[in-house]
Design a protein around this motif. Structure first.
Motif, PDB file in Angstrom:
ATOM      1  N   VAL A 519       0.860  -1.188   0.000  1.00  0.00           N
ATOM      2  CA  VAL A 519       0.000   0.000   0.000  1.00  0.00           C
ATOM      3  C   VAL A 519       0.894   1.235   0.000  1.00  0.00           C
ATOM      4  O   VAL A 519       2.035   1.211   0.496  1.00  0.00           O
ATOM      5  N   ARG A 520       0.377   2.309  -0.571  1.00  0.00           N
ATOM      6  CA  ARG A 520       1.115   3.579  -0.546  1.00  0.00           C
ATOM      7  C   ARG A 520       0.176   4.715  -0.914  1.00  0.00           C
ATOM      8  O   ARG A 520      -0.882   4.510  -1.520  1.00  0.00           O
ATOM      9  N   PHE A 521       0.569   5.940  -0.532  1.00  0.00           N
ATOM     10  CA  PHE A 521      -0.079   7.159  -1.003  1.00  0.00           C
ATOM     11  C   PHE A 521       0.778   7.765  -2.114  1.00  0.00           C
ATOM     12  O   PHE A 521       1.999   7.620  -2.135  1.00  0.00           O
ATOM     13  N   ARG A 522       0.121   8.454  -3.018  1.00  0.00           N
ATOM     14  CA  ARG A 522       0.797   9.259  -4.023  1.00  0.00           C
ATOM     15  C   ARG A 522       0.029  10.581  -4.146  1.00  0.00           C
ATOM     16  O   ARG A 522      -1.044  10.736  -3.556  1.00  0.00           O
ATOM     17  N   ILE A 523       0.576  11.516  -4.902  1.00  0.00           N
ATOM     18  CA  ILE A 523      -0.087  12.801  -5.115  1.00  0.00           C
ATOM     19  C   ILE A 523      -0.600  12.849  -6.544  1.00  0.00           C
ATOM     20  O   ILE A 523       0.153  12.668  -7.499  1.00  0.00           O
ATOM     21  N   VAL A 524      -1.901  13.051  -6.678  1.00  0.00           N
ATOM     22  CA  VAL A 524      -2.534  13.233  -7.988  1.00  0.00           C
ATOM     23  C   VAL A 524      -3.162  14.622  -7.981  1.00  0.00           C
ATOM     24  O   VAL A 524      -4.140  14.858  -7.262  1.00  0.00           O
ATOM     25  N   GLY A 525      -2.586  15.522  -8.750  1.00  0.00           N
ATOM     26  CA  GLY A 525      -3.013  16.917  -8.675  1.00  0.00           C
ATOM     27  C   GLY A 525      -2.650  17.470  -7.310  1.00  0.00           C
ATOM     28  O   GLY A 525      -1.490  17.534  -6.939  1.00  0.00           O
ATOM     29  N   ALA A 526      -3.660  17.864  -6.543  1.00  0.00           N
ATOM     30  CA  ALA A 526      -3.423  18.343  -5.176  1.00  0.00           C
ATOM     31  C   ALA A 526      -4.028  17.384  -4.156  1.00  0.00           C
ATOM     32  O   ALA A 526      -4.220  17.750  -3.002  1.00  0.00           O
ATOM     33  N   HIS A 527      -4.299  16.142  -4.593  1.00  0.00           N
ATOM     34  CA  HIS A 527      -4.962  15.174  -3.728  1.00  0.00           C
ATOM     35  C   HIS A 527      -4.008  14.061  -3.294  1.00  0.00           C
ATOM     36  O   HIS A 527      -3.189  13.577  -4.089  1.00  0.00           O
ATOM     37  N   LEU A 528      -4.152  13.618  -2.052  1.00  0.00           N
ATOM     38  CA  LEU A 528      -3.547  12.364  -1.620  1.00  0.00           C
ATOM     39  C   LEU A 528      -4.385  11.239  -2.205  1.00  0.00           C
ATOM     40  O   LEU A 528      -5.608  11.214  -2.058  1.00  0.00           O
ATOM     41  N   ASN A 529      -3.723  10.282  -2.856  1.00  0.00           N
ATOM     42  CA  ASN A 529      -4.436   9.222  -3.561  1.00  0.00           C
ATOM     43  C   ASN A 529      -3.850   7.872  -3.158  1.00  0.00           C
ATOM     44  O   ASN A 529      -2.638   7.696  -3.108  1.00  0.00           O
ATOM     45  N   LEU A 530      -4.729   6.914  -2.905  1.00  0.00           N
ATOM     46  CA  LEU A 530      -4.319   5.606  -2.390  1.00  0.00           C
ATOM     47  C   LEU A 530      -4.028   4.637  -3.528  1.00  0.00           C
ATOM     48  O   LEU A 530      -4.738   4.600  -4.529  1.00  0.00           O
ATOM     49  N   GLU A 531      -2.986   3.818  -3.333  1.00  0.00           N
ATOM     50  CA  GLU A 531      -2.668   2.728  -4.249  1.00  0.00           C
ATOM     51  C   GLU A 531      -2.470   1.441  -3.464  1.00  0.00           C
ATOM     52  O   GLU A 531      -1.981   1.461  -2.331  1.00  0.00           O
ATOM     53  N   ALA A 532      -2.850   0.320  -4.087  1.00  0.00           N
ATOM     54  CA  ALA A 532      -2.647  -1.003  -3.481  1.00  0.00           C
ATOM     55  C   ALA A 532      -1.844  -1.860  -4.439  1.00  0.00           C
ATOM     56  O   ALA A 532      -2.053  -1.825  -5.661  1.00  0.00           O
ATOM     57  N   LYS A 533      -0.937  -2.640  -3.891  1.00  0.00           N
ATOM     58  CA  LYS A 533      -0.155  -3.569  -4.709  1.00  0.00           C
ATOM     59  C   LYS A 533      -0.757  -4.957  -4.572  1.00  0.00           C
ATOM     60  O   LYS A 533      -0.996  -5.443  -3.474  1.00  0.00           O
ATOM     61  N   LEU A 534      -0.990  -5.619  -5.717  1.00  0.00           N
ATOM     62  CA  LEU A 534      -1.619  -6.932  -5.740  1.00  0.00           C
ATOM     63  C   LEU A 534      -0.683  -7.928  -6.398  1.00  0.00           C
ATOM     64  O   LEU A 534      -0.017  -7.620  -7.396  1.00  0.00           O
ATOM     65  N   ALA A 535      -0.622  -9.126  -5.828  1.00  0.00           N
ATOM     66  CA  ALA A 535       0.259 -10.173  -6.344  1.00  0.00           C
ATOM     67  C   ALA A 535      -0.531 -11.457  -6.557  1.00  0.00           C
ATOM     68  O   ALA A 535      -1.483 -11.748  -5.831  1.00  0.00           O
ATOM     69  N   GLU A 536      -0.117 -12.245  -7.534  1.00  0.00           N
ATOM     70  CA  GLU A 536      -0.809 -13.485  -7.878  1.00  0.00           C
ATOM     71  C   GLU A 536      -0.418 -14.590  -6.897  1.00  0.00           C
ATOM     72  O   GLU A 536       0.719 -14.645  -6.413  1.00  0.00           O
ATOM     73  N   PHE A 537      -1.376 -15.480  -6.619  1.00  0.00           N
ATOM     74  CA  PHE A 537      -1.083 -16.600  -5.729  1.00  0.00           C
ATOM     75  C   PHE A 537      -1.880 -17.831  -6.157  1.00  0.00           C
ATOM     76  O   PHE A 537      -2.819 -17.747  -6.956  1.00  0.00           O
ATOM     77  N   ASP A 538      -1.485 -18.978  -5.618  1.00  0.00           N
ATOM     78  CA  ASP A 538      -2.163 -20.241  -5.887  1.00  0.00           C
ATOM     79  C   ASP A 538      -2.999 -20.615  -4.671  1.00  0.00           C
ATOM     80  O   ASP A 538      -2.458 -20.805  -3.581  1.00  0.00           O
ATOM     81  N   PHE A 539      -4.319 -20.700  -4.830  1.00  0.00           N
ATOM     82  CA  PHE A 539      -5.204 -20.952  -3.689  1.00  0.00           C
ATOM     83  C   PHE A 539      -4.924 -22.300  -3.050  1.00  0.00           C
ATOM     84  O   PHE A 539      -4.936 -22.432  -1.823  1.00  0.00           O
ATOM     85  N   LYS A 540      -4.705 -23.310  -3.852  1.00  0.00           N
ATOM     86  CA  LYS A 540      -4.500 -24.664  -3.328  1.00  0.00           C
ATOM     87  C   LYS A 540      -3.282 -24.740  -2.407  1.00  0.00           C
ATOM     88  O   LYS A 540      -3.345 -25.277  -1.301  1.00  0.00           O
ATOM     89  N   THR A 541      -2.168 -24.167  -2.839  1.00  0.00           N
ATOM     90  CA  THR A 541      -0.934 -24.252  -2.048  1.00  0.00           C
ATOM     91  C   THR A 541      -0.745 -23.059  -1.122  1.00  0.00           C
ATOM     92  O   THR A 541       0.008 -23.139  -0.149  1.00  0.00           O
ATOM     93  N   GLY A 542      -1.417 -21.949  -1.438  1.00  0.00           N
ATOM     94  CA  GLY A 542      -1.238 -20.738  -0.647  1.00  0.00           C
ATOM     95  C   GLY A 542       0.045 -20.004  -0.953  1.00  0.00           C
ATOM     96  O   GLY A 542       0.439 -19.089  -0.226  1.00  0.00           O
ATOM     97  N   LYS A 543       0.712 -20.341  -2.046  1.00  0.00           N
ATOM     98  CA  LYS A 543       2.000 -19.737  -2.373  1.00  0.00           C
ATOM     99  C   LYS A 543       1.832 -18.582  -3.364  1.00  0.00           C
ATOM    100  O   LYS A 543       1.068 -18.670  -4.328  1.00  0.00           O
ATOM    101  N   LEU A 544       2.572 -17.490  -3.095  1.00  0.00           N
ATOM    102  CA  LEU A 544       2.649 -16.405  -4.058  1.00  0.00           C
ATOM    103  C   LEU A 544       3.424 -16.877  -5.282  1.00  0.00           C
ATOM    104  O   LEU A 544       4.419 -17.606  -5.154  1.00  0.00           O
ATOM    105  N   ILE A 545       2.967 -16.474  -6.459  1.00  0.00           N
ATOM    106  CA  ILE A 545       3.584 -16.922  -7.709  1.00  0.00           C
ATOM    107  C   ILE A 545       4.496 -15.820  -8.237  1.00  0.00           C
ATOM    108  O   ILE A 545       4.030 -14.810  -8.771  1.00  0.00           O
ATOM    109  N   SER A 546       5.801 -16.004  -8.063  1.00  0.00           N
ATOM    110  CA  SER A 546       6.787 -15.013  -8.528  1.00  0.00           C
ATOM    111  C   SER A 546       6.307 -13.598  -8.249  1.00  0.00           C
ATOM    112  O   SER A 546       6.013 -12.821  -9.179  1.00  0.00           O
TER     113      SER A 546
END
Length: 663
Positions: A519-546
């Protein structure tokens, strides 16, 4: 062989054939929720136990020691399956208890639903009580008389109102209603989920999203039904083992009923979970404690008294207060009241005239406020009048040359100073993906006068579980705004009169193969704007994929002047957020924004900056991966309210597999 073939068909049909075209059988079985996985494991265990019984010929004079040995083996297998159920129950015990308690609290005034819940509880207790009795038989498997087991078995499968079969039918009927009145919205589970979603206090109390709440209730019911199923299978085994009959058809009918009930329940569960909200947020605490459950942006825009003569370099009083909409404190004429208060070294905005003469109650020296209250000679009071610890100061306007009135104006001061905490972290905050950790919670935290979005992280396990022992709040980066190589606009953002907006968004992905890892904030114009980082995973094993390669940052890029234009939330005459006597409720939605503003002049002498910042932990119980997160505003009319983070729990709906009946 026909009997064993029927069992195999049941297991295959129950767990491998679904409404949609399935992937290979093993993947389908494993790519399901924990409880469904346990049901599969137990059912396979029962099949193996039947292998033991299948070797026995149905004759009355079978050798007794051989019978005792088979009895012991069957009971040993049942003990192993009972242990699986107990482990699952322990895993979900706290979540189930919270869900059941919530039902009792928010449904206490709904007599019909509470009557149904009482019936369900009574029925489940009866099944569990008999299951515990069977477990005692497992513990004393080497000492039991055959007649004891036969009596228990006959009692369990007897076609009467006291049998386990009847209890399971009753449980299903109360929960879903009659099959001929099939409806995915008018049933107890749907009604409980909808009412829970509308009961904000319960969501905060249980720390479960509506979808988690529904799944917790289902878990309790599914494990109870599994207990009943095991008892009936065990009973048919014992009756066959001791030569009371073949019971092939009876056992087959029992399995068909169980398969049909479970299939109907899973179909309903899937639909209810699909509709259920997955947002989690925090209610107001019972007592506000600054620095513990809330914090403030301070001295961003603050009420400030200044005489017109000091608002211009010529030291004149030729204008009115309203003339000065953007100015500075230029001088301190004859060291009057200006010399007795901390000077505003920043810019002054929106000056106005209230009255000529006043009594000013200054705030304590270590306070971020300048004044506790101001009382004018005409009787008007700005703020809440109370005992003035430092004593009031009389402040009077005056006339110059009989023509010009040198009035004291009431302005808003925007001043960067040691008492002004107005900074937001812009650095990335990411979970330890190298150790398969993902974001499980959020909270605001002020550190070194900088507001950070701190993440809770936990190790992801198979089928969407989180290792509770691994849960930690990731330490905040320990930097200060005056450190070398720390820059405004890159490492942190400074709020100001021109740049004091924050976007209110829900950032999530509909792709269920991704979870939040940053997660992080950035500035868009004069606004604080939220960003989220998403990563792929395998539900069966619970492992993040690269995770470094298969991840991305997501945000809402709309502004108030472009794209799908954002709507502004206006705070009307806001008082201090903590003065409300009723709890705040969310009043914002996705694609909006809000400005940090001063409190109302009459209510608080414009001494505070609102909204305040809610710093409570936003986490789920049980902890789960997140599909998204957001920033929202909660409040009440006439108060500043709070900015707070919210989380969106992972969507487990696709992993509720609905079986089909075999033709």
């Amino acid at each position: 062989m026909q009997f064993k073939r029927n069992i195999s068909l049941f297991v295959f049909g129950f767990f491998c054939i679904f409404l949609a075209t399935p992937p290979p059988a093993v993947a389908v079985i494993e790519d399901v929720l924990d409880v469904i996985h346990v049901v599969k494991e137990v059912t396979v265990g029962i099949l193996k136990a039947w292998d033991i019984v299948q070797e026995t010929q149905i004759i009355k004079n079978i050798e007794f020691p051989l019978m005792r040995e088979k009895q012991r083996k069957v009971l040993q297998r049942l003990k192993e399956m009972s242990r699986q159920i107990e482990q699952t129950e322990q895993k979900y015990a706290q979540n189930v208890a919270l869900a059941v308690q919530s039902v009792s609290e928010f449904m206490s005034q709904n007599a019909p639903i509470m009557a149904k819940m009482t019936d369900i509880e009574d029925t489940m207790n009866r099944i569990s009580s008999r299951f515990q009795q069977m477990q005692k038989y497992e513990a004393y498997k080497d000492k039991l008389e055959s007649s004891t087991l036969v009596t228990f078995a006959e009692w369990t499968v007897s076609p009467n109102a006291y049998s386990v079969q009847h209890l399971m039918d009753r449980l299903h009927l109360i929960l879903l209603g009659a099959e001929e009145k099939e409806n995915t919205t008018i049933n107890l589970l749907s009604m409980l989920g909808q009412t829970y979603e509308e009961s904000t206090d319960q969501i905060c109390h249980t720390q479960q999203s509506a979808q988690q709440f529904v799944y917790s209730l289902y878990t309790d019911i599914a494990l109870t039904e599994l207990k009943g199923y095991i008892m009936m299978e065990f009973s048919w085994m014992m009756l066959r083992l001791y030569g009371k009959g073949n019971f092939t058809q009876e056992a087959e009918l029992m399995r068909m009923d169980y398969e049909k009930r479970t299939g109907r329940t899973l179909k309903l569960l899937r639909e209810v979970m699909r509709r259920a909200d997955r947002i989690l947020w925090c209610c107001d605490p019972n007592k506000f404690i600054k620095g513990e459950n809330y914090d403030e942006v301070t001295r961003l825009l603050q009420g400030y008294i200044e005489n017109e003569v000091d608002l211009n370099t010529e030291e004149t009083c030729r204008e009115t207060c309203d003339f000065y909409q953007s100015t500075r404190s230029e001088t301190c004429f004859k060291n009057l009241y200006c010399a007795r208060q901390p000077r505003c070294t920043g810019k002054l905005y929106h000056c106005t005239f209230v009255d000529s003469d006043m009594w000013v109650c200054p705030a304590s020296r270590n306070s971020a406020r300048r004044y506790e209250y101001i009382e004018y000679e005409n009787g008007r009071v700005l703020g809440q009048r109370s005992s003035c610890v430092r004593g009031t100061t009389k402040v009077d306007s005056w006339w110059r040359y009989l023509f010009w009135h040198c009035s004291y104006c009431f302005c808003l001061c925007d001043e960067i100073s040691i008492k002004s905490d107005r900074y937001f972290n812009l650095r990335d905050t990411e979970s330890n993906v190298e150790n398969n950790r993902v974001v499980t919670g959020l909270r605001f935290k002020k550190h070194n006068r900088i507001f950070h979005l701190q993440i809770q992280e936990g190790e992801m396990l198979p089928r969407g579980a989180i290792n509770r022992t691994s849960l930690t709040w990731k330490p905040i980066e320990d930097y200060q705004i005056f450190d070398r190589d720390v820059r405004n606009g890159r490492d942190y953002h400074t709020l100001s009169y021109e740049s004091r907006s924050i976007d209110l968004d829900d950032i999530y992905t509909s792709d269920n193969s991704f979870v939040v890892v940053g997660v992080r904030f950035r500035i868009v114009g004069a606004h604080l704007n939220l960003e989220a980082k998403l990563a792929e995973f395998d539900f069966k094993t619970g492992k993040l994929i690269s995770p470094e390669a298969n991840s991305f940052w997501k945000s809402n890029d709309n502004t108030d002047v472009s794209g799908d234009r954002r709507q502004k939330i206006n705070l009307i005459d806001p008082d201090m957020s903590t003065r409300t006597i009723v709890k705040s409720i969310p009043d914002s939605r996705h694609n909006q924004y809000i400005d940090f503003v001063n409190t109302n002049m009459n209510k608080d002498a414009a001494q505070s900056t609102v909204p305040f910042i809610d710093t409570q932990d936003v986490i789920s119980n049980p902890p789960v991966p997140l599909s998204g997160l957001g920033i929202y505003h909660k409040g009440r009319t006439g108060y500043g309210g709070f900015l707070a983070p919210k989380i969106m729990t992972y969507d487990f709906t696709p992993h509720v597999r609905v079986p089909q009946t075999i033709n």
